[in-house]
Motif scaffolding. Structure first.
Motif, PDB file in Angstrom:
ATOM      1  N   UNK B 117       0.842  -1.194   0.000  1.00 51.96           N
ATOM      2  CA  UNK B 117       0.000   0.000   0.000  1.00 51.96           C
ATOM      3  C   UNK B 117       0.883   1.252   0.000  1.00 51.96           C
ATOM      4  N   UNK B 118       1.910   1.234   0.852  1.00 50.01           N
ATOM      5  CA  UNK B 118       2.838   2.360   0.881  1.00 50.01           C
ATOM      6  C   UNK B 118       3.542   2.508  -0.451  1.00 50.01           C
ATOM      7  N   UNK B 119       3.922   1.378  -1.031  1.00 49.42           N
ATOM      8  CA  UNK B 119       4.627   1.434  -2.316  1.00 49.42           C
ATOM      9  C   UNK B 119       3.754   2.063  -3.382  1.00 49.42           C
ATOM     10  N   UNK B 120       2.440   1.760  -3.345  1.00 46.79           N
ATOM     11  CA  UNK B 120       1.533   2.380  -4.321  1.00 46.79           C
ATOM     12  C   UNK B 120       1.550   3.894  -4.191  1.00 46.79           C
ATOM     13  N   UNK B 121       1.533   4.353  -2.918  1.00 45.32           N
ATOM     14  CA  UNK B 121       1.473   5.791  -2.675  1.00 45.32           C
ATOM     15  C   UNK B 121       2.743   6.467  -3.171  1.00 45.32           C
ATOM     16  N   UNK B 122       3.876   5.816  -2.926  1.00 43.24           N
ATOM     17  CA  UNK B 122       5.143   6.451  -3.302  1.00 43.24           C
ATOM     18  C   UNK B 122       5.370   6.344  -4.805  1.00 43.24           C
TER      19      UNK B 122
END
Lengths: 160, 201
Positions: B117-122
């Motif tokens: 999920x964090x990777x998607x945001x970044x």
């Protein structure tokens, strides 16, 4: 930042060690505490990727929430919260948001360049070019409103 | 009825007034020394160290949520690089008028593991940094950046929201906590080991 700063020095001189022809500018650190950074201002900021000692002078092109067309990568970028988009006036030779950094945090900005102090013949205040809000939103970027000299240099053709 | 002595200026008052008048020529001198002191104090605060109050739940359990007074030193970011596991204060990447207190998790050139999920945001803002894995993703920290996280990941706005942070935004390293007195002393090491960051060099 040619032609706004150091207009006479050629690209070769800029990269060599000769700094005698450099302009000396007056930077206000105080203004940023009272007024927000605006589009078109020339600012001094700490380098986003080379440590806190290195400083850059660039023009703020877009602020948070704007959408800007990056002419280098051909993509449209939305500037995230607390960030801005900085570019040198001499786009072909500038290491800036378009070529390397992407959006940079506003917290890196140390001050605003107010005037060119030296050499005396070029003594002048630096004011932001007249631009409207819509120019950034329409994706045209800087080119439509900049002075014609800057526009000529800003074309993405590489100068050898 | 009026006694002349009643209107006499008391001697001590007279003496004080006299000494005040005598010190008038020295006042600019005193003002100058006060100014010098203020300037020295300002330079010390900016370049050597200052006291700071850290409020907020993001650094629990290392720093309490209701405000700890800590000593912040500015020498480390100037003279050498910050190190992994240092607790630092940086200008917030989301609001230049605010500062955040976080722990350095990874340095430039390293990789840090994050949830997908964090990777998607970044990936929205820095697509070139994300390395996709099957279960977790990795973020490669670019040159001149660090990865900051709070010790309380459940309630912390940190690099997982705004991505790697430029070293130039770091204002100082937290040295000691001085208030509250019962917890005074060195800042505790991170609660879990920092096995997340792995050097790629």
């Amino acid at each position: 930042m040619q032609p706004t700063l150091n207009p006479v020095s050629t690209a070769k001189e800029t990269f060599s060690s000769s700094r005698s022809s450099g302009d000396i500018v007056f930077v206000s650190r105080l203004l940023r505490h009272f007024w927000d950074t605006k589009r078109g201002e020339v600012v001094v900021l700490r380098s986003p990727d080379q440590g806190p000692r290195k400083r850059l002078i660039k023009r703020v092109v877009a602020l948070e929430g704007d959408r800007i067309y990056n002419c280098r990568t051909g993509k449209e970028v939305e500037i995230p919260r607390g960030c801005c988009w900085i570019e040198g006036d001499n786009r072909a030779l500038s290491r800036d948001s378009a070529s390397h950094y992407g959006p940079v945090p506003l917290g890196l900005i140390e001050g605003r360049v107010i005037a060119i102090v030296w050499p005396p013949g070029r003594w002048q205040m630096l004011s932001a070019p007249q631009r409207t809000e819509s120019s950034v939103d329409s994706g045209l970027g800087l080119e439509s409103e900049l002075p014609s000299t800057i526009r000529a240099l800003a074309k993405p053709t590489r100068s050898k | 009825m009026l006694d002349g002595t009643a209107f006499k200026i008391p001697r001590f008052l007279f003496r004080t007034a006299k000494s005040i008048f005598r010190s008038v020529p020295e006042l600019p001198l005193r003002g100058a020394s006060l100014l010098k002191f203020a300037a020295a104090l300002y330079m010390f605060q900016r370049n050597v160290g200052e006291l700071m109050i850290c409020i907020g739940p993001s650094m629990l359990p290392t720093l309490s949520a209701d405000g700890d007074v800590v000593i912040l030193e500015h020498l480390t970011p100037q003279l050498r690089e910050v190190e992994r596991a240092d607790v630092i204060v940086a200008v917030s990447p989301q609001n230049p008028r605010m500062s955040v207190c976080k722990r350095v998790i990874a340095l430039s050139g390293e990789k840090v593991s994050v949830s997908n999920k964090t990777a998607d945001r970044i990936e929205e803002s820095h697509p070139e940094l994300v390395r996709r894995g099957s279960l977790v993703s990795f973020i490669a920290i670019p040159q001149g950046h660090v990865w900051l996280e709070g010790d309380n990941p459940a309630n912390s706005t940190d690099s997982r929201q705004y991505g790697p942070v430029p070293v130039s935004l770091i204002r100082g390293r937290v040295l000691y906590r001085i208030l509250p007195l019962e917890n005074a002393g060195h800042i505790a090491p991170p609660p879990a080991d920092l096995g997340k960051a792995s050097s790629t060099t």
